[in-house]
Design an enzyme around this catalytic site. Structure first.
Site, mmCIF file in Angstrom:
data_model
loop_
_atom_site.group_PDB
_atom_site.id
_atom_site.type_symbol
_atom_site.label_atom_id
_atom_site.label_comp_id
_atom_site.label_asym_id
_atom_site.label_seq_id
_atom_site.Cartn_x
_atom_site.Cartn_y
_atom_site.Cartn_z
ATOM 1 N N GLY A 73 0.816 -1.218 0.000
ATOM 2 C CA GLY A 73 0.000 0.000 0.000
ATOM 3 C C GLY A 73 0.846 1.262 0.000
ATOM 4 O O GLY A 73 0.451 2.306 0.522
ATOM 5 N N ASN A 100 11.946 7.093 -6.487
ATOM 6 C CA ASN A 100 10.706 6.582 -7.069
ATOM 7 C C ASN A 100 9.553 7.441 -6.549
ATOM 8 O O ASN A 100 9.485 7.752 -5.366
ATOM 9 C CB ASN A 100 10.556 5.110 -6.655
ATOM 10 C CG ASN A 100 9.369 4.410 -7.282
ATOM 11 O OD1 ASN A 100 8.259 4.491 -6.776
ATOM 12 N ND2 ASN A 100 9.589 3.721 -8.369
ATOM 13 N N CYS A 131 -0.507 3.528 -10.098
ATOM 14 C CA CYS A 131 -1.313 3.999 -8.965
ATOM 15 C C CYS A 131 -2.676 4.450 -9.457
ATOM 16 O O CYS A 131 -2.780 5.036 -10.534
ATOM 17 C CB CYS A 131 -0.642 5.199 -8.307
ATOM 18 S SG CYS A 131 0.965 4.813 -7.704
ATOM 19 N N THR A 194 4.917 -4.890 -10.816
ATOM 20 C CA THR A 194 4.335 -6.198 -10.495
ATOM 21 C C THR A 194 3.054 -6.486 -11.297
ATOM 22 O O THR A 194 2.366 -5.565 -11.737
ATOM 23 C CB THR A 194 4.001 -6.273 -8.999
ATOM 24 O OG1 THR A 194 3.208 -5.138 -8.668
ATOM 25 C CG2 THR A 194 5.258 -6.270 -8.151
ATOM 26 N N GLY A 218 9.105 -11.642 -8.457
ATOM 27 C CA GLY A 218 9.992 -12.783 -8.252
ATOM 28 C C GLY A 218 10.158 -13.613 -9.523
ATOM 29 O O GLY A 218 9.596 -13.278 -10.577
ATOM 30 N N GLY A 266 14.936 -6.928 -7.391
ATOM 31 C CA GLY A 266 13.917 -6.614 -6.390
ATOM 32 C C GLY A 266 13.763 -7.693 -5.341
ATOM 33 O O GLY A 266 14.516 -7.772 -4.371
ATOM 34 N N THR A 267 12.794 -8.585 -5.566
ATOM 35 C CA THR A 267 12.428 -9.606 -4.591
ATOM 36 C C THR A 267 13.621 -10.425 -4.095
ATOM 37 O O THR A 267 13.641 -10.859 -2.942
ATOM 38 C CB THR A 267 11.344 -10.523 -5.220
ATOM 39 O OG1 THR A 267 10.225 -9.688 -5.568
ATOM 40 C CG2 THR A 267 10.870 -11.597 -4.279
#
Ligand code: FMN
Length: 309
Positions: A73, A100, A131, A194, A218, A266-267
């Site tokens: 969120g 970002n 968003c 994502t 991922g 990232g992940t």
């Protein structure tokens, strides 16, 4: 021979093509016990909004096959606290800081971009356009080339910093939004954010995430992300930053060969906090072992045997 890993991203020169992905690397400072920021091409910090946000209630993360779903969120300290508290610490390190940025309205994006423009130590802005636009009934900015063009144009005017537009994969044809970003003056595009997904607790018959849906990241998304990176790299002239499921150097090489000039990790940082540095070292080893003098020889070197996609 020490291979040359440096790449040029619009007006920026990166010492190597490996960045950390937004939202998976805090504000960079949290990772200082685990790595040297100087060993990265740059870092992308957590998405910044005009005011602090606490994000969604738990559950906010769930592990999935070869990946994870998150619905954090967009929790963040807000742009003012970032500039006052985080940037002075980041300035002590020789790395390029990508801020970002997101907002619920075009004016919010502009507000954050203007503040960052005056801040000392920000190297570039990356717009998170995934968003909901509260002025347009919750439509996602980045899912519509027209809305994406508008917000890019407004931010382009609001800052002299190099501008990267981060594309959403949740569209029919990602080349359309890539073209819209390039057309409004983006210095580079990054992809992918994502993929929207959900997980269900079958005993309780409820969504696992309090937000119901979340963003999938991922290794599970890597082939999708490589494909989109290749499509976009053939469509726009501005540099492309590729990401999605990069864990090791071979994964990064897929994106670079597909045409990305740089990549984000990232992940993978949730498993090994120094994953991005490991990827950078692995790229260096790859070049050295094969006698390739520069990473730039790899970028966009895909051979398809003349077969179009
Ligand atoms: C926990 C979490 C938080 C994220 N927060 C942001 C964010 O604030 N802004 C953004 O543009 N992307 C955000 N992302 C998306 C990542 O930057 C990246 O685009 C995505 O996870 C795909 O890369 P990966 O598979 O290497 O993680 C987030 C991802 C995760 C997993």
């Amino acid at each position: 021979m020490t291979p040359d890993l440096s790449v040029t991203l619009g007006p920026l020169r990166l010492r190597n093509p490996v960045l950390t992905a937004s939202g998976t690397f805090g504000y960079g400072l949290e990772f200082l016990p685990f790595l040297r920021l100087e060993d990265l091409g740059g870092i992308v910090v957590k998405g910044l909004s005009p005011r602090p946000r606490v994000g969604n209630p738990p559950e906010r993360i769930v592990e999935t096959p070869a990946g994870m779903l998150n619905a954090i969120g967009l929790q963040n300290v807000g742009v003012d606290a970032f500039i006052e508290e985080k940037l002075p610490e980041l300035r002590k390190h020789d790395t390029i800081v990508f801020a970002n940025v997101f907002g619920a309205t075009e004016a919010e994006y502009v507000d954050v971009c203007r503040k960052l423009d005056d801040a000392h130590g920000v190297g570039a802005v990356e717009l998170n356009v995934s968003c909901p636009n509260t002025e347009a009934g919750g439509m996602i900015f980045g899912n519509d080339p027209v809305a994406l063009a508008r917000v890019t144009r407004a931010c382009r005017k609001a800052t002299r910093l190099p501008l990267v537009v981060k594309l959403s994969p949740n569209v029919t044809d990602i080349r359309e939004t890539a073209r819209a970003a390039e057309g409004e003056g983006a210095d580079a595009v990054s992809l992918v954010n994502t993929f929207v997904g959900m997980a269900i607790d079958v005993e309780r018959r409820r969504p696992v995430l309090a937000n119901v849906s979340g963003g999938l990241s991922g290794p599970a998304i890597r082939p999708l992300a490589v494909w989109m990176t290749w499509q976009v790299a053939r469509t726009v002239k501005v540099p492309v930053i590729g990401m999605g499921g990069i864990v090791e150097a071979r994964d990064a090489l897929e994106f670079l060969i597909a045409g990305a000039t740089a990549v984000q990790v990232g992940t993978a940082s949730f498993i090994h906090p120094d994953s991005a540095v490991r990827v950078a070292r692995g790229l260096e080893d790859h070049l050295r072992e094969r006698g390739i003098p520069t990473i730039r020889e790899i970028v966009g070197s895909l051979e398809t045997g003349g077969r179009p996609a």
